[in-house]
Design a protein around this motif. Sequence first.
Motif, short mmCIF file in Angstrom:
data_model
loop_
_atom_site.label_atom_id
_atom_site.label_comp_id
_atom_site.label_asym_id
_atom_site.label_seq_id
_atom_site.Cartn_x
_atom_site.Cartn_y
_atom_site.Cartn_z
N GLN A 86 43.68 57.66 34.51
CA GLN A 86 42.85 56.41 34.48
C GLN A 86 42.90 55.90 36.09
O GLN A 86 41.91 55.41 36.51
N PHE A 87 44.02 55.92 36.88
CA PHE A 87 44.10 55.50 38.19
C PHE A 87 43.16 56.29 38.92
O PHE A 87 42.24 55.73 39.70
N ALA A 88 43.11 57.72 38.80
CA ALA A 88 42.31 58.60 39.69
C ALA A 88 40.64 58.32 39.29
O ALA A 88 40.03 58.11 40.22
N TRP A 89 40.39 57.93 38.06
CA TRP A 89 39.09 57.47 37.59
C TRP A 89 38.69 56.24 38.47
O TRP A 89 37.70 56.08 38.99
N LEU A 90 39.67 55.29 38.37
CA LEU A 90 39.60 54.01 39.10
C LEU A 90 39.23 54.18 40.62
O LEU A 90 38.38 53.64 41.03
N VAL A 91 40.16 55.08 41.12
CA VAL A 91 39.91 55.34 42.47
C VAL A 91 38.59 55.80 42.95
O VAL A 91 37.78 55.38 43.66
N ALA A 92 38.02 56.85 42.02
CA ALA A 92 36.92 57.37 42.25
C ALA A 92 35.65 56.39 42.01
O ALA A 92 34.95 56.45 42.94
N GLY A 93 35.86 55.84 41.14
CA GLY A 93 34.79 54.62 40.92
C GLY A 93 34.87 53.66 41.97
O GLY A 93 33.61 53.31 42.30
N ALA A 94 35.84 53.37 42.20
CA ALA A 94 35.89 52.31 43.20
C ALA A 94 35.43 52.62 44.56
O ALA A 94 34.86 51.76 45.25
N SER A 95 35.77 53.80 44.83
CA SER A 95 35.43 54.36 46.11
C SER A 95 33.99 54.54 46.26
O SER A 95 33.21 54.36 47.49
N ASN A 96 33.46 54.79 45.24
CA ASN A 96 31.63 54.72 45.36
C ASN A 96 31.20 53.59 45.50
O ASN A 96 30.30 53.34 45.96
N THR A 97 31.74 52.61 44.72
CA THR A 97 31.31 51.15 44.77
C THR A 97 31.57 50.50 46.11
O THR A 97 30.51 50.01 46.50
N VAL A 98 32.54 50.59 46.47
CA VAL A 98 32.93 49.96 47.92
C VAL A 98 32.12 50.04 48.87
O VAL A 98 31.66 49.09 49.78
N ARG A 99 31.35 51.18 48.89
CA ARG A 99 30.48 51.44 50.08
C ARG A 99 29.14 50.61 50.15
O ARG A 99 29.01 50.12 51.33
N HIS A 100 28.54 50.14 48.85
CA HIS A 100 27.45 49.42 49.06
C HIS A 100 27.90 47.73 48.73
O HIS A 100 26.84 47.03 48.35
#
Lengths: 246, 259, 325
Positions: free
Chosen positions: B39-53
Motif C-alpha cells: 500500500q505504501f509503495a502504491w501511495l508513494v508512486a501515486g504521490a510522486s506523480n501528483t506532487v509534480r503538478h
Amino acid sequence: MLASCISAEFIKMRRAPVWAAFAALPAVSALIGSANYVANLDLLTPGWENLWTQHTLFICYFFLPALIGAGASYLWRLEHMGSNWNELMVAPVPARDVFIAKLVVLALLDLVAFAAMTAFFVASGIVLRVPGAFPVASFAEQVVLGWIGSLAICGIQLVVSMLVRNFAVPVGVGLGGGILGIMAAMGGLGYVFPYALMQSGMNSNALVVLDAPHIAQIAVLSVVYVACSVAFASAWLRTRDVVAAK
Amino acid sequence: MGIATNAGQPGIAASVALEFAKARRKHLWLASLGLLAFQFAWLVAGASNTVRHNPDFDGILYMLPQLNAIVLPLLCAIVASTVTDVENRANMWKLLLTMEDARRVVAAKWAACLLILAVVVGVQTAGVAAVAYGIGFQQNLPGPALLARYALSTFVVCAMLITIVQAVCLATANQFAPMIVGVGLCFLGLFIAYLPPVFSWFVPSAYFFVCRLVDGAYDASQHMRFWAAPFPAAGLAVCVAVTVAAFIASRRAFAAREL
Amino acid sequence: MTSQVLERPAGTVEGAPAPAASGESLAVSTRGLTKRYGDATVVDDMDLEVPEGAVYGFLGPNGAGKSTTMKMLLGLVHASGGEAVVLGREMTPDNRLEVLREVGSLIEAPSCYPHLTARENLEIVRRLRGLPESCIDEALSVVRLDDAKTQGKLVGHFSLGMKQRLGIAVALMGRPRLLLLDEPTNGLDPSGIHEIRQLIREMPERFGCTVVVSSHLLSEIDQMADYVGIINKGRMVWQGSMADLHARARRWLALRTTDNAAAAGVLPGTVADGEWLRIKAVDDATAGQVTLGLARRGIGVVRLEERSESLEDIFLKLTGMEATL
C-alpha cells in the motif's frame, strides 16, 4: 492419468462454497457498478464502454486476484489439513498432474467469474438501456483476453498457496500483486508483469492499447507464466520430503 | 464453558502474551507489514506523480480512505484469521478450553489482534507523514494533531473490522468464509464510496470515508476542491458501538458452543 | 456328576454395575450422567465410579459414548442430565477451570501446534496451567522426547507416535491428580504401544495419580487396568475390578477320547464340540474319577484340558455383540 486427477479434484470441490463466491463477486460488482453508472450519468459519457469500466475496474485490479488467492488457498487447504498430503503424494500419479489438476479447477472457477461478469454486464446494459450498439467484437476480445491473462495469476497463486500453509496470507499476496500490477502498468510494464496481464486484457479503463502485438504478448506471456508455475511446482513436489502438517 | 472467573487460569496479560507465542512462525508481522508495504509503495508512486503538478497534500489526504478501504479490511482479515485459525489446525480447542475459559480466549485473541493493528496503524501514519514531508509537498501538510486524528480514526475503524471478521473466524473452522468477508468488505467499502454518502454508514469498511480527514467535490469548472472535514464523532461512535456489540455477541456465541 | 455342564459362577447380576470396593475414595463419580443430541441419547444414565489411585479402563466399541463421557467430565460438552464429581468436587461453570488444573487430558487426537517445537508446545501449556519450568523437562523425559534430535524439530514433522507421546506429555505435565486418556495408544507401533502401556500402568505409583484410559481394545485394557467400566450404546453395562471380570469367565473341561460317541453316552450332560467333548469344570479328584470311569469302559482319554471363556467372549456377551461377529 491427468483426467483422473482432474475428476478427483472436482469431487473434492463438491458442495464447496467457492463456486458461489466466484459468481457472487461479479454479481455484486455489476449491481453496484450499475448503480454507480446511473448515478453518474451526467459526468460520464453513457455507453457500453463506461458501463464495463464501472463493472470491472475494481475487480480486475484488486478483488479478482484476491479471490483467486482465496480459491487457491481453498484448493490446497484440503491437503494441508491432517495427513492428506501423505495420501496425495503416494497416489500413483506424477507430481505435475497433481498441480495441473488443481490449476484446471482454479481456471474453471476463474471462468465462472468471467462468465458471470459477461452475463451480468449484458443483462445490466439491456436493463439500463445503454445507448449504442453492443460492441460484440471488442467485448469478446476483452473477456477472452482477460481470462487468458488471469491464468497467470491462477498459476502463481496456486504456487503461493502450495508453499504457504496459512490460508489468509496468499489472499493478501493476491491483493498485493494486484496493487503491484497497477504500479507496473503505470511504469510501462502492463504487458509483462503477471498481475497486470489480466488488467490489460480486460481493458477496464479503456486506456490500454489492444492491437495484435499486444494481444499476442498478453496471451504468450500468460502461457509462459503458467508453464513456469507448473514446472516449479512439479519440481518442488517431487523433491521435497512430504511433510503432512506444519 | 460458562461464567468467566479468574480462578484456574492466567491473567489477561499473560493470555495475550500466549497468543503471540502461539503465532510464532506464522509470519503474522511479515504478512501485515508486507501488505502495508504494498500500500505504501502504491501511495508513494501515486504521490510522486501528483506532487509534480500539484503540491497540495490535501489531494493525497482525500485519497487515503480509498487506499485504506482497498487494503485494510483484508489486512484485518488476515490477522484475525491467522490468530484464530492457529487453534483449528492444531486440533487444540478441546485442550485449550480445559485450561482457559472460552470467553477469556476470545478476549485474548481480540486484544492480540488489536495490538498488532495498533502497530500497523502507527507505522502507516508514520508513512503518511514521511510522504507528506519527504517528497516535496508544500501545502496543507498534516501537523501532529491531524496525524493523531488520522491514526485514531483509522484504528477505530480497523478495530471494528477485525471484530467482525474474528466473529466469522470463531463461527466457522474453514477460513474461507472470513477471507471472503475480508475481500467483500474491501470491495463494498470501495464501491459504496461512489454512491451518495449516506450509504457509507451501512458498510463497515466504508467508515474510512465516513471518518475522512479531507472532503472534496468537483466545482463548476470540473476541478476538485478540498476542505477539512469535521471531527467524525458520530462515525467513531458508531464504530465503537458496533465493535462492542459484535465482540459481546461473538464471545457469548462461542462460549455457548459445545465441542 | 451333576447335569449342569456349563455353570455360571456366582457373582454380580448381569448388567448391573458393581459398587466400588468399600472404604475407597473415588477420584471420579457420576450419577445419572446423560447426554442427548436431539432424539439420540449418546450417554444414558451413567453411574461411573473411578477409585482413587487406580488405572480405570473405560472399555466399549467405537461410538459407545466413551469420548462424550470424558468430554462431559471436562466440561467441554454440557450434560443433559445427572451430575459429575471430579476429585471430590462437583463441577460447576464457576469452579470448572480450578478443578481442571489438577486434571490432565488427551481426548481423541493429540492437540499440539504443528508449527512449534515440542518444548514450545509444553511451554504454552505450562504457562496456562501456572506450573514451574522444571515440569517441561520432566514431562519430556518421561515420554522420551528429550533427545537432542527432537529438540529443534517442529511438531508437524513428528511421526504419529511422537505426536501421541507429546500429547501424553502435555497431559501428565505437572503431575495432575487425574488423567483422562482417550485411546492413548492409537496409531502406535507395537513397541510404542508397549511403552505407553507400561507408562500408564506405573502412573499411579510413580506420580500418585488416578488414570482413566478409554479404549475399544480389550487386550489393552486387560493389560493396563485395575478396574473396568464397559459401556455400550451409551449405557454402562458392567463396572468392577479386573479380577472380578476375569472371575466371570466360564470354565469347563474339554476332553478327547478314543471313542467320543461312547464317552458322550457314559457322561451325562456332555456337549460335543467338534473333535472335543465339553463337561463341567470339576476339581482334580472328580476329574480323575471321570478318566478312570471311561477307562473301565475301555474308552481311552487322549487329551484332557481346562478351558475358560476369553475376556473377549465375556466382553462380546456383555455388549450383546456375539450375534454380529
